[in-house]
Write a protein that holds these residues in place. Structure first.
Motif, PDB file in Angstrom:
ATOM      1  N   ASN A 150      67.101  81.480  62.758  1.00  0.00           N
ATOM      2  CA  ASN A 150      68.313  82.231  62.420  1.00  0.00           C
ATOM      3  C   ASN A 150      69.293  81.947  63.628  1.00  0.00           C
ATOM      4  O   ASN A 150      70.348  81.916  63.152  1.00  0.00           O
ATOM      5  CB  ASN A 150      68.058  83.658  62.060  1.00  0.00           C
ATOM      6  N   ALA A 151      68.995  81.927  64.839  1.00  0.00           N
ATOM      7  CA  ALA A 151      70.114  81.728  66.108  1.00  0.00           C
ATOM      8  C   ALA A 151      70.552  80.253  65.658  1.00  0.00           C
ATOM      9  O   ALA A 151      72.001  80.110  65.838  1.00  0.00           O
ATOM     10  CB  ALA A 151      69.502  82.184  67.109  1.00  0.00           C
ATOM     11  N   LEU A 152      69.925  79.369  65.501  1.00  0.00           N
ATOM     12  CA  LEU A 152      70.232  77.806  65.514  1.00  0.00           C
ATOM     13  C   LEU A 152      71.296  77.676  64.564  1.00  0.00           C
ATOM     14  O   LEU A 152      72.167  76.788  64.763  1.00  0.00           O
ATOM     15  CB  LEU A 152      69.221  77.023  65.454  1.00  0.00           C
ATOM     16  N   VAL A 153      71.333  78.340  63.660  1.00  0.00           N
ATOM     17  CA  VAL A 153      72.193  78.346  62.435  1.00  0.00           C
ATOM     18  C   VAL A 153      73.502  78.583  62.914  1.00  0.00           C
ATOM     19  O   VAL A 153      74.629  77.966  62.445  1.00  0.00           O
ATOM     20  CB  VAL A 153      72.220  79.062  61.173  1.00  0.00           C
ATOM     21  N   LYS A 154      73.532  79.393  63.890  1.00  0.00           N
ATOM     22  CA  LYS A 154      75.158  79.697  64.643  1.00  0.00           C
ATOM     23  C   LYS A 154      75.792  78.445  65.140  1.00  0.00           C
ATOM     24  O   LYS A 154      76.976  78.551  65.289  1.00  0.00           O
ATOM     25  CB  LYS A 154      74.880  80.948  65.697  1.00  0.00           C
ATOM     26  N   LEU A 155      74.838  77.668  65.722  1.00  0.00           N
ATOM     27  CA  LEU A 155      75.392  76.640  66.263  1.00  0.00           C
ATOM     28  C   LEU A 155      75.854  75.399  65.379  1.00  0.00           C
ATOM     29  O   LEU A 155      76.775  74.609  65.692  1.00  0.00           O
ATOM     30  CB  LEU A 155      74.315  75.860  67.270  1.00  0.00           C
ATOM     31  N   VAL A 215      68.356  69.585  63.723  1.00  0.00           N
ATOM     32  CA  VAL A 215      66.881  70.052  63.798  1.00  0.00           C
ATOM     33  C   VAL A 215      66.238  69.295  62.641  1.00  0.00           C
ATOM     34  O   VAL A 215      66.819  69.650  61.513  1.00  0.00           O
ATOM     35  CB  VAL A 215      66.891  71.761  63.708  1.00  0.00           C
ATOM     36  N   GLN A 216      64.942  69.031  63.194  1.00  0.00           N
ATOM     37  CA  GLN A 216      64.121  68.237  62.144  1.00  0.00           C
ATOM     38  C   GLN A 216      62.870  68.995  61.983  1.00  0.00           C
ATOM     39  O   GLN A 216      62.177  68.795  62.782  1.00  0.00           O
ATOM     40  CB  GLN A 216      64.105  67.016  62.194  1.00  0.00           C
ATOM     41  N   GLY A 217      62.680  69.888  61.114  1.00  0.00           N
ATOM     42  CA  GLY A 217      61.415  70.672  60.960  1.00  0.00           C
ATOM     43  C   GLY A 217      61.298  71.568  62.290  1.00  0.00           C
ATOM     44  O   GLY A 217      62.116  72.377  62.666  1.00  0.00           O
ATOM     45  N   VAL A 218      60.381  71.166  63.219  1.00  0.00           N
ATOM     46  CA  VAL A 218      60.103  71.885  64.407  1.00  0.00           C
ATOM     47  C   VAL A 218      60.639  71.178  65.724  1.00  0.00           C
ATOM     48  O   VAL A 218      60.473  71.458  66.737  1.00  0.00           O
ATOM     49  CB  VAL A 218      58.707  72.223  64.860  1.00  0.00           C
TER      50      VAL A 218
END
Length: 160
Positions: free
Chosen positions: A155-160, A108-111
């Motif tokens: 917040n959800a992407l952090v789970k990956l 993930v880079q920014g958006v």
């Protein structure tokens, strides 16, 4: 509504990179597939566009597995359109064959969200397609690129 009055998106070169939020993952999400007749051409070979549909389904299910329902993103005004696709076709998949779509959020880079893909036989011995898809967060109401991803998604992407 005439075409010219629809909101125009900024070129992707104008996306501001927010380096405070970067993530990568090594874990693959696996999504099983079967090549049905409607996925193939008359020779029984999977049509190239079918792989894209399977990849999108795998990505949506991966997000759902970490608590993100795509309808929730839409309801908060966020869309994640594809801005870049790179695919490599290694071997044709045929009607009746079973396979696995493996996907992972690479970075993930920014958006910008980069997803990697591999579509292979169930045993993993045959690789049919590999690729990368890049998505970008869009404000649905304004039709413009977001400055940052919504907290729900971030917040959800952090789970990956």
């Amino acid at each position: 509504m005439p075409y010219s009055s629809q909101p125009q998106l900024s070129p992707t070169t104008e996306i501001e990179l927010d380096n405070s939020f970067r993530a990568t993952t090594e874990k693959w999400f696996e999504y099983p597939i079967i090549a049905h007749p409607h996925h193939t051409d008359y020779a029984g070979i999977v049509w190239h566009g079918t792989y894209l549909t399977w990849m999108e389904s795998a990505r949506i299910e991966c997000l759902r597995s970490i608590g993100i329902d795509y309808t929730d993103l839409v309801s908060i005004g966020c869309d994640l359109p594809v801005i870049e696709i790179n695919l490599r076709y290694h071997q044709s998949m045929r009607m009746g064959e079973h396979g696995i779509v493996k996907t992972r959020m690479n970075e993930v880079q920014g958006v910008r969200i980069h997803w990697d893909y591999e579509i292979s036989s169930v045993s993993g011995s045959l690789l049919y397609v590999s690729g990368r898809v890049t998505l970008v967060g869009i404000d649905r109401e304004k039709g413009k690129i977001m400055r940052q991803l919504p907290p729900l998604l971030k917040n959800a992407l952090v789970k990956l």
